[in-house]
Design an enzyme around this catalytic site. Structure first.
Site, PDB file in Angstrom:
ATOM      1  N   LYS A  22      49.419  47.490   8.665  1.00 28.02           N
ATOM      2  CA  LYS A  22      49.584  47.235  10.109  1.00 28.02           C
ATOM      3  C   LYS A  22      49.011  48.396  10.935  1.00 28.02           C
ATOM      4  CE  LYS A  22      53.542  48.324  12.507  1.00 28.02           C
ATOM      5  NZ  LYS A  22      53.448  48.937  13.806  1.00 28.02           N
ATOM      6  N   ASN A  23      49.414  49.621  10.596  1.00 25.53           N
ATOM      7  CA  ASN A  23      49.049  50.732  11.485  1.00 25.53           C
ATOM      8  C   ASN A  23      47.585  51.137  11.361  1.00 25.53           C
ATOM      9  OD1 ASN A  23      51.543  50.673  12.645  1.00 25.53           O
ATOM     10  ND2 ASN A  23      52.396  52.351  11.417  1.00 25.53           N
ATOM     11  N   ARG A  93      53.103  48.887  20.582  1.00 23.94           N
ATOM     12  CA  ARG A  93      52.816  50.291  20.853  1.00 23.94           C
ATOM     13  C   ARG A  93      51.315  50.599  20.835  1.00 23.94           C
ATOM     14  NH1 ARG A  93      55.424  53.592  23.696  1.00 23.94           N
ATOM     15  NH2 ARG A  93      54.477  55.626  23.553  1.00 23.94           N
ATOM     16  N   CYS A 117      58.613  49.481  19.436  1.00 20.46           N
ATOM     17  CA  CYS A 117      60.015  49.723  19.082  1.00 20.46           C
ATOM     18  C   CYS A 117      60.609  50.830  19.948  1.00 20.46           C
ATOM     19  CB  CYS A 117      60.114  50.150  17.618  1.00 20.46           C
ATOM     20  SG  CYS A 117      59.687  48.844  16.465  1.00 20.46           S
ATOM     21  N   ARG A 122      58.812  58.266  23.754  1.00 20.98           N
ATOM     22  CA  ARG A 122      57.535  58.228  23.024  1.00 20.98           C
ATOM     23  C   ARG A 122      56.419  58.684  23.977  1.00 20.98           C
ATOM     24  NH1 ARG A 122      57.297  52.975  19.046  1.00 20.98           N
ATOM     25  NH2 ARG A 122      55.754  54.307  18.047  1.00 20.98           N
ATOM     26  N   PRO A 123      56.377  60.014  24.239  1.00 22.17           N
ATOM     27  CA  PRO A 123      55.393  60.532  25.206  1.00 22.17           C
ATOM     28  C   PRO A 123      53.955  60.366  24.691  1.00 22.17           C
ATOM     29  CG  PRO A 123      56.514  62.346  24.077  1.00 22.17           C
ATOM     30  CD  PRO A 123      57.184  61.080  23.619  1.00 22.17           C
ATOM     31  N   ILE A 124      52.992  60.394  25.634  1.00 24.22           N
ATOM     32  CA  ILE A 124      51.574  60.327  25.220  1.00 24.22           C
ATOM     33  C   ILE A 124      50.781  61.508  25.787  1.00 24.22           C
ATOM     34  CG2 ILE A 124      51.480  57.820  24.832  1.00 24.22           C
ATOM     35  CD1 ILE A 124      50.108  57.618  27.606  1.00 24.22           C
ATOM     36  N   ASP A 125      51.499  62.619  26.033  1.00 24.20           N
ATOM     37  CA  ASP A 125      50.834  63.788  26.607  1.00 24.20           C
ATOM     38  C   ASP A 125      49.691  64.302  25.722  1.00 24.20           C
ATOM     39  OD1 ASP A 125      53.333  64.377  25.054  1.00 24.20           O
ATOM     40  OD2 ASP A 125      52.514  66.406  25.102  1.00 24.20           O
ATOM     41  N   GLN A 126      49.827  64.189  24.398  1.00 21.63           N
ATOM     42  CA  GLN A 126      48.762  64.708  23.517  1.00 21.63           C
ATOM     43  C   GLN A 126      47.523  63.802  23.549  1.00 21.63           C
ATOM     44  OE1 GLN A 126      49.171  67.873  21.914  1.00 21.63           O
ATOM     45  NE2 GLN A 126      50.820  67.714  23.426  1.00 21.63           N
ATOM     46  N   ASP A 306      58.916  55.870   8.702  1.00 19.29           N
ATOM     47  CA  ASP A 306      58.902  54.402   8.669  1.00 19.29           C
ATOM     48  C   ASP A 306      59.574  53.835   7.410  1.00 19.29           C
ATOM     49  OD1 ASP A 306      57.603  54.563  11.056  1.00 19.29           O
ATOM     50  OD2 ASP A 306      55.623  54.063  10.291  1.00 19.29           O
ATOM     51  N   ARG A 398      56.564  41.405  13.990  1.00 18.35           N
ATOM     52  CA  ARG A 398      55.456  42.213  14.511  1.00 18.35           C
ATOM     53  C   ARG A 398      54.727  42.931  13.385  1.00 18.35           C
ATOM     54  NH1 ARG A 398      57.466  46.497  17.390  1.00 18.35           N
ATOM     55  NH2 ARG A 398      55.415  47.231  16.806  1.00 18.35           N
TER      56      ARG A 398
HETATM   57  N1  EPU Z   1      54.450  62.900  20.371  1.00 14.79           N
HETATM   58  C1  EPU Z   1      54.452  63.617  21.525  1.00 14.79           C
HETATM   59  N2  EPU Z   1      53.388  63.466  22.370  1.00 14.79           N
HETATM   60  C2  EPU Z   1      52.361  62.638  22.102  1.00 14.79           C
HETATM   61  C3  EPU Z   1      52.388  61.875  20.919  1.00 14.79           C
HETATM   62  C4  EPU Z   1      53.445  62.041  20.064  1.00 14.79           C
HETATM   63  O1  EPU Z   1      55.377  64.394  21.810  1.00 14.79           O
HETATM   64  O2  EPU Z   1      51.420  62.548  22.922  1.00 14.79           O
HETATM   65  C5  EPU Z   1      55.582  63.059  19.428  1.00 14.79           C
HETATM   66  C6  EPU Z   1      56.394  61.771  19.294  1.00 14.79           C
HETATM   67  O3  EPU Z   1      57.389  61.690  20.285  1.00 14.79           O
HETATM   68  C7  EPU Z   1      56.957  61.903  17.884  1.00 14.79           C
HETATM   69  C8  EPU Z   1      55.845  62.663  17.135  1.00 14.79           C
HETATM   70  O4  EPU Z   1      55.053  63.292  18.135  1.00 14.79           O
HETATM   71  O5  EPU Z   1      58.104  62.712  17.908  1.00 14.79           O
HETATM   72  C9  EPU Z   1      54.960  61.796  16.266  1.00 14.79           C
HETATM   73  O6  EPU Z   1      54.477  60.676  17.018  1.00 14.79           O
HETATM   74  P1  EPU Z   1      53.126  59.912  16.630  1.00 14.79           P
HETATM   75  O7  EPU Z   1      52.203  60.054  17.787  1.00 14.79           O
HETATM   76  O8  EPU Z   1      52.674  60.376  15.297  1.00 14.79           O
HETATM   77  O9  EPU Z   1      53.626  58.415  16.534  1.00 14.79           O
HETATM   78  P2  EPU Z   1      52.866  57.118  17.018  1.00 14.79           P
HETATM   79  O10 EPU Z   1      51.413  57.282  16.845  1.00 14.79           O
HETATM   80  O11 EPU Z   1      53.366  56.679  18.337  1.00 14.79           O
HETATM   81  C10 EPU Z   1      52.774  56.004  14.662  1.00 14.79           C
HETATM   82  C11 EPU Z   1      53.206  54.695  14.072  1.00 14.79           C
HETATM   83  C12 EPU Z   1      54.720  54.664  13.940  1.00 14.79           C
HETATM   84  C13 EPU Z   1      55.168  55.846  13.074  1.00 14.79           C
HETATM   85  C14 EPU Z   1      54.630  57.164  13.639  1.00 14.79           C
HETATM   86  C15 EPU Z   1      54.922  58.357  12.763  1.00 14.79           C
HETATM   87  C16 EPU Z   1      51.507  53.195  14.871  1.00 14.79           C
HETATM   88  C17 EPU Z   1      51.136  52.073  15.757  1.00 14.79           C
HETATM   89  N3  EPU Z   1      52.758  53.618  14.953  1.00 14.79           N
HETATM   90  O12 EPU Z   1      53.387  56.070  15.937  1.00 14.79           O
HETATM   91  O13 EPU Z   1      55.010  53.457  13.268  1.00 14.79           O
HETATM   92  O14 EPU Z   1      56.574  55.896  13.034  1.00 14.79           O
HETATM   93  O15 EPU Z   1      53.200  57.071  13.803  1.00 14.79           O
HETATM   94  O16 EPU Z   1      54.379  58.174  11.498  1.00 14.79           O
HETATM   95  O17 EPU Z   1      50.701  53.675  14.090  1.00 14.79           O
HETATM   96  C18 EPU Z   1      56.266  51.595  12.669  1.00 14.79           C
HETATM   97  O18 EPU Z   1      55.257  51.182  12.086  1.00 14.79           O
HETATM   98  O19 EPU Z   1      57.412  51.083  12.529  1.00 14.79           O
HETATM   99  C19 EPU Z   1      56.135  52.750  13.559  1.00 14.79           C
HETATM  100  C20 EPU Z   1      57.026  53.054  14.499  1.00 14.79           C
END
Ligand code: EPU
Length: 421
Positions: A22-23, A93, A117, A122-126, A306, A398
């Site tokens: 999926k991811n 997401r 979920c 779930r910030p996107i600052d990075q 996960d 999903r």
């Molecule tokens: N984070 C920040 N700022 C950012 C981005 C992330 O502070 O700009 C923090 C997040 O809050 C979190 C950590 O960094 O504490 C890691 O977040 P990451 O960005 O790695 O997560 P993501 O990309 O939003 C993906 C998977 C998730 C999985 C995580 C961690 C997808 C679509 N989603 O999420 O999958 O838990 O990586 O491996 O790829 C799932 O499949 O059930 C799922 C939630």
């Protein structure tokens, strides 16, 4: 609305074939926007996130032809819009990958905020840090994220934390940027490698994916004209491996990459389960009551968040006191209160859960609070004495293809039923 009705306990036995990841799929589908041509993607999981993504791309002018239920042919020669509205993007997401892809291809992206979920903030600052480093201006207002630039230029980017999403999005935005972009402290998950392999197959020049330094040498154009097959889903594979242990069963998980499952295999062995890992398949079986373990979730190659809730089901029935520390998501223990309704003894304190192992679980009505929690509750229902009803199935649909059919083929007594509104 629908629910799953599960009658347990059943020791799961047999073989199960793992679907595409999926991811990886939800990053590779928007990556096709960068291609000025046609490509074919195989081994897509047949899940609602994939269908939602295809619908969004069609709205942007991409032509998608379904060859069969796991294969699409994508023609991205004529992108007609760089706007994806909130009512589509909030369904999941990974819609935020449209920002990197549209910015890279069109120099402009206006994308509704993502959904997905509820795992806490779930910030996107990075992600924004990555886009701005490449020369984009990014604003967030009225539920939309807008990113624009005249010309993207390569840069060096250091992420403050390891982020799958920010690493993927920065790769997407930089593939067509002039010069060499370097991402430091990059995520190393198998789906990062899969995105890079896909883009390289289509004509990109990305090096180092799978390590924490990724270099993207910008190319003028991605021509496509190639076929790519998505990597197997290591989280689905891990879910079935842990279901073998929780249900006291014996399962062979086929079409997986056991190298991607090393942290899970290590923990299954530690609690007293049995694993025979054979590269592209693994046999996992139960032979005695499992024992306690301590786990901390970490970015790959650490123990994946996960699979935390699925491991929690195993630990809830293991002898002794186990501790899980969740270091990625603030609200990933919501399943614990549902498992406690089934007789588990789990206490949560912030990011730590303490499991006092019980001999067995019993059936109860429970609610899937997120995708992986849903899978965990199905595993618990199969392992528990009596009837379990699992509600809120849209989370599970999903991300897992035919989950109840796959469990049924392993002997589970599981049925999907309509719920009276
Ligand atoms: N984070 C920040 N700022 C950012 C981005 C992330 O502070 O700009 C923090 C997040 O809050 C979190 C950590 O960094 O504490 C890691 O977040 P990451 O960005 O790695 O997560 P993501 O990309 O939003 C993906 C998977 C998730 C999985 C995580 C961690 C997808 C679509 N989603 O999420 O999958 O838990 O990586 O491996 O790829 C799932 O499949 O059930 C799922 C939630």
């Amino acid at each position: 609305m629908e629910k799953l009705v599960i009658t347990g306990p059943t020791p799961l036995r047999g073989h199960v074939k793992i679907s595409g990841a999926k991811n990886a799929a939800v990053a590779i589908i928007p990556a096709t926007i960068l291609i000025n041509g046609v490509c074919t993607i195989e081994n897509l999981p047949n899940i609602s996130d994939v269908k939602s993504y295809c619908e969004i791309l069609e709205n942007l002018g991409v032509k998608i032809k379904w060859i069969n239920k796991h294969t699409i042919q994508v023609d991205s020669r004529h992108i007609t819009s760089s706007f994806a509205p909130l009512d589509l993007t909030r369904k999941f997401r990974a819609s935020y990958y449209l920002i990197g892809s549209l910015l890279g291809r069109c120099g402009h992206a206006e994308v509704g905020l993502p959904g997905g979920c509820n795992l806490g903030p779930r910030p996107i600052d990075q992600h924004i840090k990555g886009f701005e480093a490449l020369g984009a201006t990014v604003t967030v207002s009225n539920g939309n994220i807008t990113a624009t630039c005249d010309k993207l230029r390569a840069n060096s980017i250091y992420f403050d934390m390891v982020s799958v999403g920010a690493t993927m999005n920065t790769i997407l935005a930089s593939v067509l940027a002039e010069g060499t972009t370097t991402i430091d402290n990059a995520a190393k998950e198998p789906h990062i490698v899969d995105l890079a392999n896909f883009l390289n197959t289509m004509g990109a020049d990305i090096r180092g994916a799978g390590t924490d330094v990724i270099k993207i040498n910008g190319v003028k154009e991605l021509k496509g004209n190639a076929t790519y097959s998505i990597v197997p889903d290591q989280i689905e594979a891990g879910t079935f491996m842990l279901a073998a242990i929780a249900s006291k069963g014996d399962i062979t998980v086929e079409n997986c990459i056991t190298k991607h499952l090393e942290p899970v295999i290590a923990k299954v062995l530690e609690i007293g389960g049995n694993v025979e890992a054979n590269g592209d398949h693994a046999r996992v079986w139960w032979s005695k009551r499992t024992s306690k373990a301590n786990i901390k979730t970490l970015p790959y190659p650490g123990f994946p968040t996960d699979l935390q809730s699925q491991m929690g089901v195993c630990l809830s029935m293991s002898s002794g006191t186990s501790i899980i520390n969740e270091s990625i998501w603030e609200s990933r223990f919501q399943y614990a209160q549902e498992l406690n309704k089934m007789g588990a003894n789990i206490t949560i304190s912030g990011k730590t859960a303490v499991f006092e192992g019980v001999e067995y679980l019993y059936g109860a009505p429970v609610t899937a609070t997120d995708l992986r929690a849903g899978a965990a509750l199905i595993m618990a229902g199969i392992s528990a004495n009596g009837v379990t009803e699992v509600f809120n199935l849209h989370h599970i649909d999903r991300g897992y293809e035919n989950i109840e059919e796959k469990f049924r083929s392993l002997g589970a007594k599981i049925e999907r039923q309509k719920v009276e509104e």
